[in-house]
Design a protein around this motif. Sequence first.
Motif, PDB file in Angstrom:
ATOM      1  N   MET A   1       0.815  -1.089   0.131  1.00 17.60           N
ATOM      2  CA  MET A   1      -0.028   0.189  -0.026  1.00 17.60           C
ATOM      3  C   MET A   1       0.917   1.272  -0.055  1.00 17.60           C
ATOM      4  O   MET A   1       0.451   2.482  -0.294  1.00 17.60           O
TER       5      MET A   1
ATOM      6  N   PRO B   1       1.231   2.977  -3.783  1.00 16.45           N
ATOM      7  CA  PRO B   1      -0.232   3.509  -4.010  1.00 16.45           C
ATOM      8  C   PRO B   1      -0.604   4.940  -3.483  1.00 16.45           C
ATOM      9  O   PRO B   1      -1.031   5.936  -3.891  1.00 16.45           O
TER      10      PRO B   1
ATOM     11  N   GLU C   1      -0.037   3.075  -9.773  1.00 13.38           N
ATOM     12  CA  GLU C   1      -1.037   2.627  -8.963  1.00 13.38           C
ATOM     13  C   GLU C   1      -1.605   3.523  -7.759  1.00 13.38           C
ATOM     14  O   GLU C   1      -0.461   4.201  -7.407  1.00 13.38           O
TER      15      GLU C   1
ATOM     16  N   THR D   1      -7.497   2.962  -7.509  1.00 16.91           N
ATOM     17  CA  THR D   1      -7.366   1.736  -8.172  1.00 16.91           C
ATOM     18  C   THR D   1      -7.275   0.552  -7.686  1.00 16.91           C
ATOM     19  O   THR D   1      -7.747  -0.596  -7.937  1.00 16.91           O
ATOM     20  N   GLU D   2      -6.477   0.625  -6.653  1.00 14.44           N
ATOM     21  CA  GLU D   2      -6.164  -0.899  -5.873  1.00 14.44           C
ATOM     22  C   GLU D   2      -7.367  -1.320  -5.407  1.00 14.44           C
ATOM     23  O   GLU D   2      -7.755  -2.336  -4.874  1.00 14.44           O
TER      24      GLU D   2
ATOM     25  N   TYR E   1      -8.007  -0.646   2.430  1.00 16.65           N
ATOM     26  CA  TYR E   1      -7.789   0.405   1.371  1.00 16.65           C
ATOM     27  C   TYR E   1      -8.854   1.350   1.595  1.00 16.65           C
ATOM     28  O   TYR E   1      -8.642   2.379   1.243  1.00 16.65           O
TER      29      TYR E   1
END
Length: 541
Positions: free
Chosen positions: A324, A327, A486, A490-491, A507
């Motif tokens: 993470m 991103p 990313e 989007t993740e 997320y």
Amino acid sequence: MLPAFGYMPVLGFETFSFSSWQMLLETPALIQMLGLSLWTSVSSTLLSLILAFGVICFAWGTPFWHKVQRWLAPLMAVPHVALAFGVMFVLMPSGLMARLIAVFAGWSFPPDWQTVQDSYGISFILLLVIKETPFLIFMMAAAVVQLPVSDTLRLGSSLGYQSGVIWLKLIWPRLYPMIRLPVYTVLAFSISVVDVALVIGPANPPTFAVQILQWIHDPDLANSLLAASGSVLLLLLVVSVIGVFYLTEWVMNRLLRSWLVNGHRGRFSIFWGSLSRKAWHGLVMLFLAGGSALLVWSFVWRWRFPSLWPDWSLRSWERAWDGMSEPIVNSLLIGVTATLAANTISVILLELNDFQQQSKSAGKWLSLLTRGAMYIPLLLPQMTFLFGVQLLLLQWGAEGHWLTVTGLHLLFVLPYCFLSLSGPWQHYDQRHSLQGLLLSRSRLKTFLQVKLGVLWRPVMASLALGFAVSIAQYLPTLFASAGRVETVTTEAVGLVSGGNRRLIGVYGLAQMLLPFIAYVMAFFLSYWTVRNGCFARRLNS
């Protein structure tokens, strides 16, 4: 437009044909997908408009209005996808609502209900109403201050009209033309939105915009032509619906003229006022429940139904953190760059408009032209516009770079920043600048030290809003990055197919926290500054 008619040299299609349109018309469930898009968009727009107007009617000038204003920023700041995840965790058959009911109903298993991704799009409509209502209230509030509301309410009350009837008969006919473009923006967004529909919208068949995205991702290159034809059809659908809305407004304006002057004072204002308050409270409660559900699921290890208390663990954060970090960094870099650029351009355009006011006719036309141009990216379906942009990026070899993604984000961040600043810029008292010019003899010093100081709080709010809009962008990132840049959004959307609620919670919560942190910083900087190495309150705070 050319790929919709078979011409796409970048993929080897160099002859014009109507084969893609024939394939499109023969697509199974095409009518159902178009009808579903129409139903969800029109329903959510009308419900949001009615609720927003009801809140304005019965809250304006009361202590309740101050409470509504405090909730507008958090509701508008939360990205659509994060809120969709939260609402999904509340409404799904094993969600928070079902667990609470199970305590009293004695359920041992989740009910066989399709409360999310239902075939009628009810949960999708509900999510759109939660996001669209605060935006319409914000735009109505900006327009209402330009009308003599207090005098109108006083005059109507002296004639025996109830408050709701005064708003409906005397204020609404003048208010709606001022918010027509924001209403059309909400309508166009509802028809063409993809990320929210992927999370909580109908799945079989999906909305038409989601189906176009599936065609774009299909490995069969012929489906790219099908997607191009579909995106043009989506544009025609948006234009047609907006046209029908405008025609309906014209017809209703003709038919209801006699009702406006029939002298009825109203009987149900108290009922509608109570209903509007309860609907607003319900909307806020669902928003809070969604945020709480995201927080809980991000720390869950095991949560059996119908238990109200899960087994807690940090494993989800430990598992997600390594993947993470990139991103989050990309989201911050793109969001900050796009927001700073959008606010700089907005301030320059607004200053040019003010300068042109010396020639009143030219200044008025420039202001109208600029404001109208800002609505173009909001009215066009993202799928239609970005599909063409992606083809250009392929030809130029410019896809997959963070600057390209930032440029596309800028196209959608700029309108929100400009529109949020245009109101404060219009109401700015120019006498402050005149006094500054007399004292400093410098336009630059006057702007930086006087005008920007007076308008500092709106600028900070615009920065926070622009950053929140950038964080929420899904399709611009997807089309411009080619999967190489990313972001948190989007993740997060990519996790939908996996169904891992714990990672989705992590997320989704991260995506929700980024705009929240931006708003906290904007609020702090609006009231405080640094002088002589220590914090001090601003003079205009």
